[in-house]
Write a protein that holds these residues in place. Structure first.
Motif, PDB file in Angstrom:
ATOM      1  N   ALA A   1       0.840  -1.203   0.000  1.00 11.07           N
ATOM      2  CA  ALA A   1       0.000   0.000   0.000  1.00 11.07           C
ATOM      3  C   ALA A   1       0.875   1.253   0.000  1.00 11.07           C
ATOM      4  O   ALA A   1       0.624   2.190  -0.747  1.00 11.07           O
TER       5      ALA A   1
ATOM      6  N   LEU B   1       1.019   4.196  -2.784  1.00 12.94           N
ATOM      7  CA  LEU B   1       0.737   5.598  -2.464  1.00 12.94           C
ATOM      8  C   LEU B   1       1.847   6.491  -3.006  1.00 12.94           C
ATOM      9  O   LEU B   1       1.600   7.610  -3.449  1.00 12.94           O
TER      10      LEU B   1
ATOM     11  N   TYR C   1      -6.060  -2.312   2.603  1.00 12.13           N
ATOM     12  CA  TYR C   1      -7.262  -1.563   2.988  1.00 12.13           C
ATOM     13  C   TYR C   1      -6.956  -0.676   4.197  1.00 12.13           C
ATOM     14  O   TYR C   1      -7.199   0.524   4.189  1.00 12.13           O
TER      15      TYR C   1
ATOM     16  N   PHE D   1      -4.439   2.211   3.429  1.00  6.61           N
ATOM     17  CA  PHE D   1      -5.097   3.283   2.644  1.00  6.61           C
ATOM     18  C   PHE D   1      -6.008   4.112   3.549  1.00  6.61           C
ATOM     19  O   PHE D   1      -6.015   5.326   3.505  1.00  6.61           O
TER      20      PHE D   1
ATOM     21  N   ARG E   1      -4.167   6.536   5.640  1.00  5.42           N
ATOM     22  CA  ARG E   1      -3.647   7.687   4.893  1.00  5.42           C
ATOM     23  C   ARG E   1      -4.780   8.544   4.325  1.00  5.42           C
ATOM     24  O   ARG E   1      -4.555   9.386   3.467  1.00  5.42           O
TER      25      ARG E   1
ATOM     26  N   LYS F   1      -7.117   7.657   2.348  1.00  8.68           N
ATOM     27  CA  LYS F   1      -7.515   7.289   0.979  1.00  8.68           C
ATOM     28  C   LYS F   1      -8.777   6.423   1.024  1.00  8.68           C
ATOM     29  O   LYS F   1      -9.099   5.845   2.057  1.00  8.68           O
TER      30      LYS F   1
ATOM     31  N   ASP G   1      -9.863   5.249  -4.697  1.00 11.70           N
ATOM     32  CA  ASP G   1      -8.429   5.404  -4.958  1.00 11.70           C
ATOM     33  C   ASP G   1      -7.784   4.105  -5.430  1.00 11.70           C
ATOM     34  O   ASP G   1      -6.786   4.105  -6.129  1.00 11.70           O
TER      35      ASP G   1
END
Lengths: 312, 312
Positions: free
Chosen positions: A218, A222, A244, A247, A250, A252, A257
């Motif tokens: 992930a 990113l 998951y 994200f 962060r 997202k 995304d």
């Protein structure tokens, strides 16, 4: 025809007891033994011939080779094998190999030495040819497609094609893949399918097995930003959960995304609303066990189901 | 002192190879054997005496008794045992009992018949006394507290008291409990702790092992409304996830409508932000294995950690 479950029910004893009686196994009370034999007459039970073949083995022990125990995929397959073995009064000898060839060879040598009645490979590091050489010493079953050994498998190529079709229908254009190993038949089939679908090596991420691996991938994604895939087909639900979670941390959004489609459909996929390809793993284990008793080459392909959730 | 991992690293061979050399096991190339022996000299390695005791066993096979394989608790303990066994070139014989006494007895009979070098009970249906009688035939280790047999365990009474203290501090007043079995030492300890804390039988829910069980308990609780507990201490993370999912489906909020504190701290608890009591399960398996080699009665209590998340 009545099976041993029916007998157990009618005789009001456990399935284990019935299989013990069938295999002239000790530790069965005379009373229970008589009850079972009576019931078998009443229900006109004919002992399953495959079961007989296997029960002729001296050790009553079945070897199971797997790389890791604590992985839903393998623990479910093992569970299916253990269930059937238990019904027939067999014991399981476990070989956790972490994909070390020498530990796989140790299991094969035990088969050769008649310390096992049969051997099931849930996954392997050795070549199929290496394993096949031991087939002369006793039944060997693979949980992947094989042209020469009995095997139970799902069509990994088709599963990727199906996943890609699903993701394209949902509007995703650049589809990547995460895998655990960079070798192995199932891995190769998944890679081949992704490339045949027109996607590229650069979007394949290896070494993805655990949640931590997912979190790391992930972070890579990113950094890539818009230079990365907009959808991923993922090794298993645990890796998907790692992606998951990272994200989400962060800020997202899934799937905006990144769309996630994983394998195994375990509880965690259900809880996080991650789309997942469901494999009948218990059935795979049970089928693998039953294939030990089938003398001529037999292949069983199991179906898979794509379960769509909010992540795609 | 250098351990076999250090040797393996320095000799550039696998840990398995080192343990094979230590145990005069076949399938080790002369070259590797020499490399290992050389390195042992260099690193002044003294073979672990416990390991020696155990390696004197005839079969090189360790029996592991557990009720279910596909449960994070048991698959992690099994994983810890398998890791240590593999280091010492031992094989594991698996007894999945589903808590059937006769299958547990089968494992004990194999110990008596010298078909096993030792036996580890991850959980049991037979009484400790029944199991202890077989101790004369070979080493037996329990994963629960015992006054007479070697054991590794966590303090389940204390874990509940800690959980109750945490929940009270967070303002919850009526605390319930979910359990799998209504017998067994660990279960009894948890129940005793809950009652000593001033809570009642009516808020204890049994038969809670899987996600489906959690969903069912959630439906019961929703029917109870305000006549039910405002916080639950839960068998394991999977059951907690079932309750969490069912409450979410019914538009209820965690922790506002019900606070959740579960056991095991698996990935799913992390992903759903469920507070959980973390147990060192791999370490429990490794400790259980090591206890097989200790002749006099020894108890190892492992610490637990309460990890708070949004569910409490």
């Amino acid at each position: 025809m009545a099976n041993i479950r029916d007998i157990a029910k009618a005789a009001n004893v456990s399935v284990t007891t019935v299989s013990r009686v069938l295999n002239d196994h000790p530790y069965v009370s005379e009373e229970k033994r008589r009850a079972v034999l009576e019931t078998m007459k009443v229900l006109k039970y004919n002992k399953n011939l495959n079961a007989v073949t296997l029960s002729k083995g001296k050790t009553q022990i079945i070897g199971v080779v797997l790389p890791y125990i604590h992985q839903p995929f393998f623990s479910l397959v093992l569970n299916g094998i253990a269930r059937r073995a238990s019904e027939e009064g067999k014991t399981i000898m476990l070989f956790q190999t972490n994909y070390e060839e020498e530990k796989e060879r140790e299991a094969l040598e035990k088969l050769k030495g008649k310390q096992l009645d049969g051997l099931i490979f849930c996954s392997r590091a050795l070549s199929q040819a290496d394993i096949q050489m031991y087939g002369q010493h006793g039944p060997v079953v693979l949980c992947e497609e094989s042209e020469h050994m009995n095997c139970v498998y799902m069509n990994h190529y088709e599963s990727i094609v199906t996943g890609v079709r699903h993701l394209r229908r949902r509007g995703y254009e650049r589809i990547g893949l995460t895998l655990n190993r960079n070798s192995g038949r199932n891995t190769n089939e998944r890679v081949r399918a992704l490339k045949d679908s027109g996607f590229h090596d650069e979007d394949i991420f290896y070494g993805a097995l655990n949640m931590e691996d997912g979190e790391e991938i992930a972070r890579e994604l990113l950094l890539l930003g818009n230079d990365g895939p907009d959808a991923l087909i993922i090794t298993n639900d645990t890796v998907a959960a790692g992606i998951y979670n990272e994200f989400r941390r962060r800020g997202k959004k899934i799937p905006d995304d990144l769309a996630l489609l994983s394998y195994d459909n375990q509880h965690i996929a259900q809880s996080l609303e991650i789309s997942s390809v469901q494999l009948p793993l218990l059935e795979m284990g049970e089928a693998a066990y039953s294939l030990l008793s089938i003398p001529k080459h037999k292949k069983i392909e199991l179906p898979f189901t794509l379960i769509q959730r909010e992540s795609t």
